[in-house]
Design a protein around this motif. Structure first.
Motif, mmCIF file in Angstrom:
data_model
loop_
_atom_site.group_PDB
_atom_site.id
_atom_site.type_symbol
_atom_site.label_atom_id
_atom_site.label_comp_id
_atom_site.label_asym_id
_atom_site.label_seq_id
_atom_site.Cartn_x
_atom_site.Cartn_y
_atom_site.Cartn_z
ATOM 1 N N CYS A 126 -0.244 4.061 -4.397
ATOM 2 C CA CYS A 126 -0.139 2.777 -3.691
ATOM 3 C C CYS A 126 1.193 1.897 -3.836
ATOM 4 O O CYS A 126 1.468 1.213 -2.899
ATOM 5 N N CYS A 135 -3.536 0.901 2.203
ATOM 6 C CA CYS A 135 -2.161 1.015 2.406
ATOM 7 C C CYS A 135 -2.072 0.754 3.968
ATOM 8 O O CYS A 135 -1.172 0.317 4.558
ATOM 9 N N CYS A 171 -5.398 6.422 2.741
ATOM 10 C CA CYS A 171 -5.543 5.275 1.945
ATOM 11 C C CYS A 171 -5.772 4.131 2.870
ATOM 12 O O CYS A 171 -4.662 3.594 3.735
ATOM 13 N N HIS A 194 -0.253 9.679 2.751
ATOM 14 C CA HIS A 194 -0.671 8.512 1.953
ATOM 15 C C HIS A 194 -1.612 7.819 2.967
ATOM 16 O O HIS A 194 -2.778 7.475 2.722
HETATM 17 ZN ZN LIG Z 1 -2.682 3.392 -0.979
#
Ligand SMILES: [Zn+2]
Length: 81
Positions: A4, A35, A32, A28
């Motif tokens: 992150c 994020c 996530c 990612h």
């Molecule tokens: Zn992340």
């Protein structure tokens, strides 16, 4: 996979389409939510700043600060310590 922290560090470049890590960042972001939210907020902030600059090239931090103070005065918030 990127961490992150790494994503946050290059998020601005990512929005500029200016990073070789683009696909790693996308991967990612797929996984996530934190994020995703971070990048979305960063984009909103940048869009607003770009709009302000676009409207008046002479806008500077002094003007923004004075407008902010005027607005705060209008709202008449009670002083807090
Ligand atoms: Zn992340």
């Amino acid at each position: 996979m990127l961490s992150c922290k790494q994503v946050a560090a290059v998020a601005s470049d990512y929005l500029d389409n200016n990073t070789p890590l683009k696909w790693q960042i996308r991967l990612h972001l797929l996984m996530c939510a934190n994020c995703r939210r971070f990048v979305r907020h960063l984009k909103i902030t940048r869009d607003i700043s770009a709009k302000i600059v676009g409207e008046d090239a002479s806008v500077n931090t002094d003007v923004i600060w004075k407008n902010l103070q005027a607005q705060l005065k209008k709202e008449k918030l009670p002083d807090r310590e």
